[in-house]
Motif scaffolding. Structure first.
Motif, short mmCIF file in Angstrom:
data_model
loop_
_atom_site.label_atom_id
_atom_site.label_comp_id
_atom_site.label_asym_id
_atom_site.label_seq_id
_atom_site.Cartn_x
_atom_site.Cartn_y
_atom_site.Cartn_z
N GLN A 42 64.74 100.76 64.48
CA GLN A 42 63.42 100.34 64.02
C GLN A 42 63.47 98.95 63.41
OE1 GLN A 42 61.85 102.61 60.80
NE2 GLN A 42 59.84 101.68 60.94
N LEU A 43 64.49 98.69 62.59
CA LEU A 43 64.63 97.37 61.98
C LEU A 43 64.88 96.30 63.04
CD1 LEU A 43 66.80 98.25 58.86
CD2 LEU A 43 64.38 97.68 58.92
N ALA A 44 65.72 96.62 64.01
CA ALA A 44 66.01 95.66 65.09
C ALA A 44 64.76 95.36 65.91
CB ALA A 44 67.12 96.21 65.99
N LYS A 45 63.96 96.38 66.15
CA LYS A 45 62.71 96.18 66.89
C LYS A 45 61.76 95.28 66.10
CE LYS A 45 58.82 98.69 68.90
NZ LYS A 45 58.19 100.00 69.05
N ILE A 70 65.74 91.65 67.27
CA ILE A 70 67.15 91.33 67.46
C ILE A 70 67.85 92.57 68.00
CG2 ILE A 70 67.22 89.59 65.61
CD1 ILE A 70 68.59 91.70 63.84
N ASP A 71 69.11 92.40 68.41
CA ASP A 71 69.92 93.52 68.89
C ASP A 71 70.39 94.35 67.68
OD1 ASP A 71 73.14 94.02 70.34
OD2 ASP A 71 71.26 95.02 70.89
N THR A 72 70.48 95.66 67.86
CA THR A 72 70.87 96.54 66.75
C THR A 72 72.27 96.24 66.23
OG1 THR A 72 71.59 98.22 68.32
CG2 THR A 72 69.39 98.46 67.40
N THR A 73 73.15 95.70 67.09
CA THR A 73 74.52 95.41 66.65
C THR A 73 74.59 94.25 65.67
OG1 THR A 73 74.86 94.00 68.59
CG2 THR A 73 75.53 96.32 68.78
N ARG A 74 73.54 93.44 65.58
CA ARG A 74 73.53 92.30 64.66
C ARG A 74 73.19 92.72 63.23
NH1 ARG A 74 70.27 87.40 66.32
NH2 ARG A 74 71.37 86.59 64.51
N ILE A 75 72.71 93.96 63.04
CA ILE A 75 72.41 94.45 61.70
C ILE A 75 73.69 95.05 61.13
CG2 ILE A 75 71.07 96.10 60.33
CD1 ILE A 75 68.84 95.83 62.39
N TRP A 76 74.23 94.38 60.10
CA TRP A 76 75.46 94.86 59.49
C TRP A 76 75.19 95.98 58.51
CZ3 TRP A 76 78.75 89.89 58.36
CH2 TRP A 76 79.24 89.40 59.56
N TRP A 125 65.39 98.59 48.46
CA TRP A 125 65.24 98.12 47.09
C TRP A 125 63.88 98.60 46.58
CZ3 TRP A 125 67.34 92.41 46.76
CH2 TRP A 125 68.71 92.44 47.03
N ALA A 126 63.58 98.32 45.33
CA ALA A 126 62.35 98.83 44.71
C ALA A 126 61.10 98.42 45.46
CB ALA A 126 62.27 98.36 43.26
N HIS A 127 60.98 97.16 45.85
CA HIS A 127 59.74 96.68 46.45
C HIS A 127 59.92 96.11 47.85
CE1 HIS A 127 57.78 97.30 42.63
NE2 HIS A 127 58.79 96.69 42.06
N VAL A 128 61.15 95.94 48.28
CA VAL A 128 61.42 95.39 49.60
C VAL A 128 62.64 96.07 50.22
CG1 VAL A 128 60.46 93.09 49.19
CG2 VAL A 128 62.85 93.52 48.65
N LEU A 129 62.82 95.81 51.48
CA LEU A 129 63.99 96.27 52.21
C LEU A 129 64.88 95.06 52.42
CD1 LEU A 129 64.78 98.95 53.63
CD2 LEU A 129 63.76 98.03 55.67
N TRP A 130 66.16 95.17 52.12
CA TRP A 130 67.09 94.07 52.30
C TRP A 130 67.96 94.37 53.51
CZ3 TRP A 130 72.49 93.91 52.02
CH2 TRP A 130 73.05 92.63 52.05
N VAL A 131 68.01 93.42 54.45
CA VAL A 131 68.78 93.60 55.67
C VAL A 131 69.77 92.46 55.80
CG1 VAL A 131 68.65 93.87 58.18
CG2 VAL A 131 66.76 94.64 56.76
N HIS A 132 71.05 92.79 56.06
CA HIS A 132 72.06 91.77 56.30
C HIS A 132 72.24 91.64 57.81
CE1 HIS A 132 76.36 90.14 55.47
NE2 HIS A 132 75.54 89.22 55.92
N ILE A 133 71.90 90.46 58.33
CA ILE A 133 71.93 90.21 59.76
C ILE A 133 73.09 89.27 60.07
CG2 ILE A 133 70.65 89.31 61.74
CD1 ILE A 133 68.08 89.84 60.07
N GLN A 134 73.88 89.64 61.08
CA GLN A 134 75.01 88.81 61.50
C GLN A 134 74.51 87.44 61.93
OE1 GLN A 134 76.93 90.28 65.00
NE2 GLN A 134 78.68 88.92 64.82
N GLY A 135 75.09 86.40 61.34
CA GLY A 135 74.72 85.04 61.70
C GLY A 135 73.53 84.48 60.93
#
Length: 183
Positions: free
Chosen positions: A69-72, A76-82, A87-97
């Motif tokens: 869902q996040l990749a969509k 981006i490709d799902t493999t790029r999401i590490w 979090w309380a008010h937002v979602l934090w995503v670490h993306i490769q690159g």
């Protein structure tokens, strides 16, 4: 005496210095117990209230979020999401690159679905208008498709509640699209 007071207020122990004097206690200062009301607070309070109306009814911690869902959403490709974290008010995503990236919960499909359920569950006009006004104040945080879907649901629920009122033979004859009744 006033020169002694000025000297004492500007001393480093009190927090002032030659270039940046300490606030004057004669003018309210910034000490403990001083009022800190500014002209911008009512606006900030209004937006906090709008957010709280939805926050008290919708809990993002219960959302089931997947990498797919996040990749969509991020296109981006799902493999790029590490990794990602709620979090309380937002979602934090670490993306490769790219590094860390913040996503508002309001941009997710789960939030739109929760708002849809909230609109459909409104049993009276007052509650519907309260919820809808809170959504409208935060409209810039939603996707265009999401706000369009919610506005359609609002119109449907408004029509349903207005017809219900007319069926009860109350003094209300007609509801306009903003929920106001006219005789």
């Amino acid at each position: 005496m006033t020169s002694l007071l000025k000297l004492r207020l500007n001393s480093p122990e009190i927090g002032g210095n030659k270039n940046n004097p300490a606030p004057s206690p004669m003018r309210g200062g910034l000490g403990r117990g001083s009022p800190r009301i500014t002209a911008a607070e009512p606006t900030a309070h209004t937006s906090k209230t709008a957010m709280n109306v939805l926050r008290h009814r919708i809990n993002p911690k219960t959302f089931v979020i997947t990498n797919r869902q996040l990749a969509k959403y991020l296109k981006i490709d799902t493999t790029r999401i590490w990794r990602w974290e709620k979090w309380a008010h937002v979602l934090w995503v670490h993306i490769q690159g790219l590094g860390g990236y913040f996503i508002s919960y309001r941009k997710l499909e789960q939030w739109i679905a929760a708002c849809s359920t909230l609109i459909r569950s409104c049993q009276d006009l007052k509650t519907l208008i309260l919820v809808w006004s809170a959504i409208q104040r935060e409209a810039q945080r939603y996707t265009e498709e999401g706000i369009l879907r919610l506005s359609q649901l609002y119109e449907q629920q408004l029509t349903k509640l207005c017809q219900h009122r007319e069926g009860d033979r109350l003094s209300w004859k007609k509801c306009d699209r903003f929920g106001k009744q006219s005789c």
